[in-house]
Design a protein around this motif. Structure first.
Motif, PDB file in Angstrom:
ATOM      1  N   ASP A 108       0.835  -1.189   0.000  1.00 13.40           N
ATOM      2  CA  ASP A 108       0.000   0.000   0.000  1.00 13.40           C
ATOM      3  C   ASP A 108       0.875   1.245   0.000  1.00 13.40           C
ATOM      4  OD1 ASP A 108      -1.658   1.948   2.344  1.00 13.40           O
ATOM      5  OD2 ASP A 108      -2.472   1.532   0.359  1.00 13.40           O
TER       6      ASP A 108
ATOM      7  N   ASN B 287       6.606  -6.060  -3.464  1.00 11.03           N
ATOM      8  CA  ASN B 287       6.276  -7.421  -3.912  1.00 11.03           C
ATOM      9  C   ASN B 287       6.924  -8.423  -2.968  1.00 11.03           C
ATOM     10  OD1 ASN B 287       7.114  -9.975  -5.315  1.00 11.03           O
ATOM     11  ND2 ASN B 287       5.789  -9.139  -6.903  1.00 11.03           N
TER      12      ASN B 287
ATOM     13  N   LEU C 260       7.872 -11.611  -3.221  1.00  4.80           N
ATOM     14  CA  LEU C 260       9.025 -12.390  -3.683  1.00  4.80           C
ATOM     15  C   LEU C 260      10.284 -11.541  -3.732  1.00  4.80           C
ATOM     16  CD1 LEU C 260       7.763 -14.670  -6.581  1.00  4.80           C
ATOM     17  CD2 LEU C 260       8.893 -15.346  -4.487  1.00  4.80           C
ATOM     18  N   GLU C 261      10.159 -10.311  -4.224  1.00  3.69           N
ATOM     19  CA  GLU C 261      11.334  -9.444  -4.315  1.00  3.69           C
ATOM     20  C   GLU C 261      11.883  -9.161  -2.935  1.00  3.69           C
ATOM     21  OE1 GLU C 261       9.667  -7.053  -8.196  1.00  3.69           O
ATOM     22  OE2 GLU C 261      10.154  -5.924  -6.371  1.00  3.69           O
TER      23      GLU C 261
ATOM     24  N   MET D 261      -1.134  -9.236   3.152  1.00  6.81           N
ATOM     25  CA  MET D 261      -1.687  -9.288   1.795  1.00  6.81           C
ATOM     26  C   MET D 261      -0.711  -8.670   0.817  1.00  6.81           C
ATOM     27  SD  MET D 261      -4.495 -10.681   1.631  1.00  6.81           S
ATOM     28  CE  MET D 261      -5.085 -11.663   2.912  1.00  6.81           C
ATOM     29  N   LEU D 262       0.081  -9.510   0.158  1.00  5.66           N
ATOM     30  CA  LEU D 262       1.090  -8.985  -0.757  1.00  5.66           C
ATOM     31  C   LEU D 262       1.022  -9.708  -2.077  1.00  5.66           C
ATOM     32  CD1 LEU D 262       4.187  -9.031   1.612  1.00  5.66           C
ATOM     33  CD2 LEU D 262       3.169  -6.980   0.614  1.00  5.66           C
ATOM     34  N   PRO D 263       1.379  -9.041  -3.167  1.00  5.58           N
ATOM     35  CA  PRO D 263       1.512  -9.765  -4.416  1.00  5.58           C
ATOM     36  C   PRO D 263       2.806 -10.563  -4.403  1.00  5.58           C
ATOM     37  CG  PRO D 263       2.080  -7.481  -4.750  1.00  5.58           C
ATOM     38  CD  PRO D 263       1.661  -7.607  -3.322  1.00  5.58           C
ATOM     39  N   GLY D 264       2.824 -11.665  -5.121  1.00  5.77           N
ATOM     40  CA  GLY D 264       4.033 -12.473  -5.205  1.00  5.77           C
ATOM     41  C   GLY D 264       4.066 -13.556  -4.151  1.00  5.77           C
ATOM     42  N   LYS D 265       4.156 -13.169  -2.939  1.00  4.23           N
ATOM     43  CA  LYS D 265       4.167 -14.134  -1.849  1.00  4.23           C
ATOM     44  C   LYS D 265       3.590 -13.419  -0.641  1.00  4.23           C
ATOM     45  CE  LYS D 265       7.079 -17.975  -1.172  1.00  4.23           C
ATOM     46  NZ  LYS D 265       8.121 -18.682  -1.577  1.00  4.23           N
ATOM     47  N   ASN D 266       2.676 -14.065   0.085  1.00  2.00           N
ATOM     48  CA  ASN D 266       2.077 -13.317   1.176  1.00  2.00           C
ATOM     49  C   ASN D 266       2.912 -13.386   2.451  1.00  2.00           C
ATOM     50  OD1 ASN D 266       1.296 -15.415   2.997  1.00  2.00           O
ATOM     51  ND2 ASN D 266      -0.511 -15.807   1.759  1.00  2.00           N
TER      52      ASN D 266
END
Lengths: 125, 386, 466
Positions: free
Chosen positions: A12, A36, A38-39, A57-62
């Protein structure tokens, strides 16, 4: 003033800016932000931050997955990790602590309280 | 020829739209970059309400700017609370916005009305004149406007205004369950604004004739979910007045569920009377409710229902008894012992007649179910039941 | 006589494209309506747990060893209060089931459920205590429908979702889909917009940029998906006459499926067939029901980019349509079946199913014209060109425009330029060849061909930036 490296993984925009300002104001930490999962995880695995702040709540890996992987690795078994999330169900909080998070801060939060908790956590090391 | 011109027109219009959107998103980024630090600084350093004026001064009166600004404030309210939030409220409630949206509230455009209502829900400001206007908006043809104004009215300090808003809004055929749930939630929220909520107001919603049954169901679900025990006896009496008819099925299910959640022991007998009803869904919720009421009598009663004709009912009973931390498994054991003796006696004589075969297959299914469910419980394979 | 044929052809194309136009315009109106402050109704309270029904996601898998782990892992990341994943290994000949057992550390167990629908025997059920909402069923091969039916039997939840192994879902897709069930009572089935993932840039499992695919066929399909799927379906939904929910991702009320007996095992277009059967059953029993389409993107799928795979896919789709309409031909023009029987199915029959035949014949006729010496009906040729090609272009272009207005998901202007160009090209050759494939499909259907054909798939990895 407390010193160290903090890695924040938060997607966010405003939360990211807010936390950055808090760290600039109150602590002398090196601050790195990732949006992100994963990054962020990759960065952490190649560096040794003194503190990690994770959204769930994250993109890639939570956040939960990242937390689990870090705790299972030798290098980050004991790194200070704070979960910061809008998810405030007791089951999520329970899960966070089950996965050995050091702290779980729910949104919305108070800036002062946030600062106090971090200070307390960093001093405990 | 006509088609060709239409075609060219569309082409141009498409690119025009895209260009416009691109312009606005760039503008938005710039705007946020400029105002975000200002707002955050303000939150850190402000002491008095008038500090808010300083920030507002920098804002132009343009429509788009105001909307973008409030958007930022909105996002921040999701993140910060407490003292920080109080300061944020000084900004949100500022006269500039109030004037801007007050005009919209009284306009005839649906868009404007909607924007105004959304603003006032957040700011919480409500006076008598506005109340009158908002009440009239509940009958608007547009569902969202009606809903948004109902939301604003839940900020009222008068509990009867809140209740009557619900009464009017719940009558609408186009109200969705999400809207209704949200309004019920707001009804009790900020109750500190109301000096004292008198008694069980929501019952009026249940007694009102022209409110559709599915809305009443939601009200009952809400009462159960939030453990509003003061409604316990009222709900039991209410269930007694509902006749068993197909169209009342869902209402009855909600009521029985609620009585279970609220642990209304006095309702035990009433619930048991529903255990032989034709509809399987009702029988299942009887099982669950009686389980929640607890006590050895209720559990034995549930065990007695084990020979139900429907697979789903039997499965739920088995799951309930297996999960029971106290004597559930003993009751199941007793059941098995009773019937297994019977089965073995039957098998040792000749092949049983057809109707007996159905019965035996049922028993077989039940014992299989008990075996598997118990094994899975031991291995933690059972997901949490809803 | 010739006049009659010519007028017939013109009328046909005119009406076909007009109906599409109507659909696209109604979609646009509907979407604008939805978009107006769509977040006004945002549930903030905890009460939503009562409103959100429970969902079982069924993943039928046949020889998916390459993709299956990644697929399941991404499904486990979906945001939704209570849902489960049931993977059904349909007698794969590769190591699909071994990989699943290995990666998730599954142990064999038993579940107590009722065999409501028949299917090929189950060899074993696997679970793990660590991931309570994952169940893997290993069974003998029986086809996609058969596998789904097994999943439906085992599921204990309110709704079931069927998904293709190569579809990618957004994280909040379940929360979005449930809105349809919340907004319209008695919803028994719902679908959403399927978009083309070829060409999108996926970095770290996030879709960072959305672009049109690089290849010729990919781009054609992008325009096609916008027109037919995005706006065609939304339009039908607006008119409350939805007949098709994509097989790539659809969600159904479990009890409703059980009522009609599950998926049909011997049909090539099992997804269309199920929807029509649901319509048929519920209309006949005069029960209130709703089959809706969510005008929001929910699922990304890989489209075939080589000629052969695309041809096979379209051939199969058309056979599926033919099969489904044939099975339920009793519904056509039958007032018991309301709008579906009187309007929608006949439309699909005349325009979608038989349409390609008429289209091909028209072009044949046009071709023949050139060989008749002395015959020059310029007006006819021009008119024909206008109603078939240009009108078609207009409709396609409106779809591209509508996408811009409603969603603007394509990341760069270049994409829109390409799409615009392709909405030309689509009508100048692609749709004609497409009709040819569809006619082949009809012929194959009549011959009784039931095969699925293979699709060359590049997989997720080819789309990721390395």
């Amino acid at each position: 003033m407390l010193k160290g490296n903090v890695v924040v993984i938060e997607d966010d925009e405003i939360t990211g800016i807010l936390i950055k300002r808090i760290f600039e104001r109150e602590f002398k930490f090196n601050f790195v932000l990732f949006r992100n999962g994963l990054e962020g995880l990759e960065y952490i695995q190649n560096n040794s931050p003194s503190l990690i702040i994770l959204d769930i709540m994250l993109p890639g890996k939570n956040g939960f997955e990242i937390l689990k992987e870090l705790r299972e690795s030798e290098a980050h078994k004991n790194t200070k990790i704070i979960l910061l999330s809008a998810k405030s169900n007791s089951s999520d909080i329970e899960r966070g602590f089950d996965l050995s998070a050091d702290e779980y801060i729910t949104k919305p939060f108070q800036q002062q309280e946030f600062v106090v908790r971090i200070r307390k956590l960093m001093r405990a090391s | 020829m006509l088609l060709l011109t239409t075609f060219l027109y569309l082409l141009v219009y498409t690119f025009w739209t895209r260009a416009k959107k691109k312009y606005w998103s760039r503008y938005k980024v710039k705007f946020r970059a400029m105002f975000m630090p200002l707002i955050l600084d303000y939150i850190e350093t402000a002491n008095r309400q008038s500090d808010a004026d300083d920030v507002i001064k920098k804002l132009t009166r343009r429509n788009e700017d105001i909307v973008l600004f409030l958007e930022i404030l909105d996002e921040i309210t999701e993140i910060l609370n407490g003292d920080d939030r109080k300061k944020l409220n000084w900004l949100i409630k500022h006269a500039l916005f109030d004037r801007f949206y007050r005009k919209k509230l009284y306009s005839n455009s649906v868009n404007a009305q909607l924007l105004a209502c959304v603003y006032y829900s957040k700011s919480g400001y409500l006076n008598r004149k506005m109340t009158v206007r908002l009440i009239s908006l509940i009958s608007s043809r547009n569902t969202k406007v009606a809903y948004a104004s109902a939301k604003v009215l839940q900020n009222s300090t008068n509990e009867y205004i809140r209740l009557n808003t619900l009464k009017s809004f719940f009558k609408r055929p186009d109200a969705s369950s999400m809207m209704i749930g949200e309004l019920l939630h707001l009804f009790h929220q900020n109750a500190d604004k109301i000096y004292q909520m008198s008694g069980i107001l929501l019952k009026q919603l249940l007694l009102q004739k022209d409110i559709p049954k599915d809305r009443k169901q939601l009200v009952i679900d809400y009462i159960a979910y939030h453990n509003l025990y003061e409604y316990s006896l009222f709900l039991r009496n209410y269930l007694q007045t509902v006749l068993y008819r197909f169209e009342n099925k869902s209402l009855i299910v909600s009521l029985i569920n609620a009585l279970g959640e609220l642990r209304v022991k006095e309702a035990g007998t009433l619930i048991r009377s529903y255990s032989t009803i034709q509809n399987a869904e009702i029988r299942i919720c009887c099982v669950e409710a009686l389980n929640q009421l607890g006590g050895s009598d209720n559990l034995s009663f549930i065990t007695g229902m084990l020979l139900d004709i429907e697979f789903d009912v039997r499965k739920r009973i088995i799951q309930t008894l297996v999960q029971d931390p106290d004597n559930g498994h003993l009751l199941l054991e007793k059941f098995m012992l009773t019937y297994l003796k019977f089965v073995s006696k039957v098998w040792t004589s000749e092949l049983p007649p057809n109707d007996m075969l159905v019965f035996i297959n049922k028993l077989r299914s039940i014992t299989t179910g008990i075996r598997i469910t118990s094994a899975n419980k031991a291995l933690h394979f059972n997901p949490v039941q809803k | 006589m010739i006049q009659a044929i010519e007028w017939g052809i013109i009328t046909y194309f005119l009406s076909l494209n007009s109906v599409y136009l109507l659909l696209v315009i109604s979609s646009l109106i509907y979407i604008r309506q939805q978009m107006l402050l769509s977040d006004v109704v945002k549930p903030s309270s905890l009460f939503k747990s009562k409103v959100y029904k429970t969902i079982s996601i069924l993943v039928p898998a046949y020889n998916e060893a390459g993709n299956i782990i990644e697929s399941v892992e991404s499904l486990l990341r979906l945001e939704y209060p209570e849902y489960e994943i049931i993977v059904i290994n349909d007698g794969s000949s590769d190591e699909t089931i071994e990989r699943l057992k290995d990666h998730f550390k599954l142990t064999k167990t038993e579940l107590f459920y009722k065999q409501s629908i028949d299917h090929q025997p189950v060899r074993g059920i696997y679970k793990t205590a660590e991931i309570p909402n994952l169940t893997v069923i290993d069974k003998e091969n029986g086809g996609k429908s058969d596998a789904l039916n097994a999943g439906i039997n085992v599921s204990d939840y309110d709704l079931v979702c069927s998904i293709d192994a190569d579809s990618i879902l957004e994280q909040d897709v379940l929360k979005k889909l449930i809105q349809t069930f919340v907004r319209h009572k008695d919803t028994i089935a719902a679908g959403g917009i399927v978009r083309v993932i070829n060409g999108c840039k996926i970095v770290n499992r996030e879709i960072k940029e959305i672009h049109v695919p690089d290849g010729f066929l990919g781009r054609l399909q992008s325009v096609e998906y916008l027109r037919a799927f995005l706006f065609g379906r939304v339009g039908w939904d607006y008119l409350k006459s939805l007949l098709i929910i994509s097989g790539a991702f659809g969600i159904f009320d479990r009890k409703a499926i059980l009522e009609v007996g599950g998926y049909s095992v011997d049909s090539v277009g099992e997804d269309i067939e199920l929807i029509i059967r649901l319509h048929s059953h519920f209309l006949r029993s005069k029960k209130e029901y709703n089959i809706r389409f969510l005008p929001e993107p929910i699922c990304w799928t890989e489209v075939p980019v080589d000629y052969k795979s695309l041809k096979n896919q379209r051939n199969r789709w058309h056979r599926g349509l033919a099969d489904s309409l044939w099975r339920h031909k009793y519904m056509l023009f039958n007032p018991t079946y309301g709008r579906i029987g009187l309007l929608v199915m006949p439309f699909f029959l005349i325009f979608e199913l038989i349409g390609p035949i008429i289209i091909l014949l028209s072009y044949l006729y046009l071709g023949v014209l050139f060989f008749i010496p002395g015959y020059t009906s310029i007006s006819f040729i021009v008119l024909f060109f206008a109603v078939s090609v240009i009108y078609g272009m207009v409709v396609s272009l409106i779809s591209v425009l509508a996408e811009e207005i409603a969603y603007k998901t394509y990341s760069s202007t270049k994409d829109i330029l390409i799409l615009t160009a392709y909405s030309f090209i689509e009508n100048m050759g692609y749709r004609q060849i497409h009709s040819y494939w569809q006619v082949l499909g009809i012929i194959d259907f009549i011959k009784g061909n039931k095969s699925w054909g293979k699709m060359e798939r590049k997989g997720f990895k080819a789309n990721s930036a390395s």
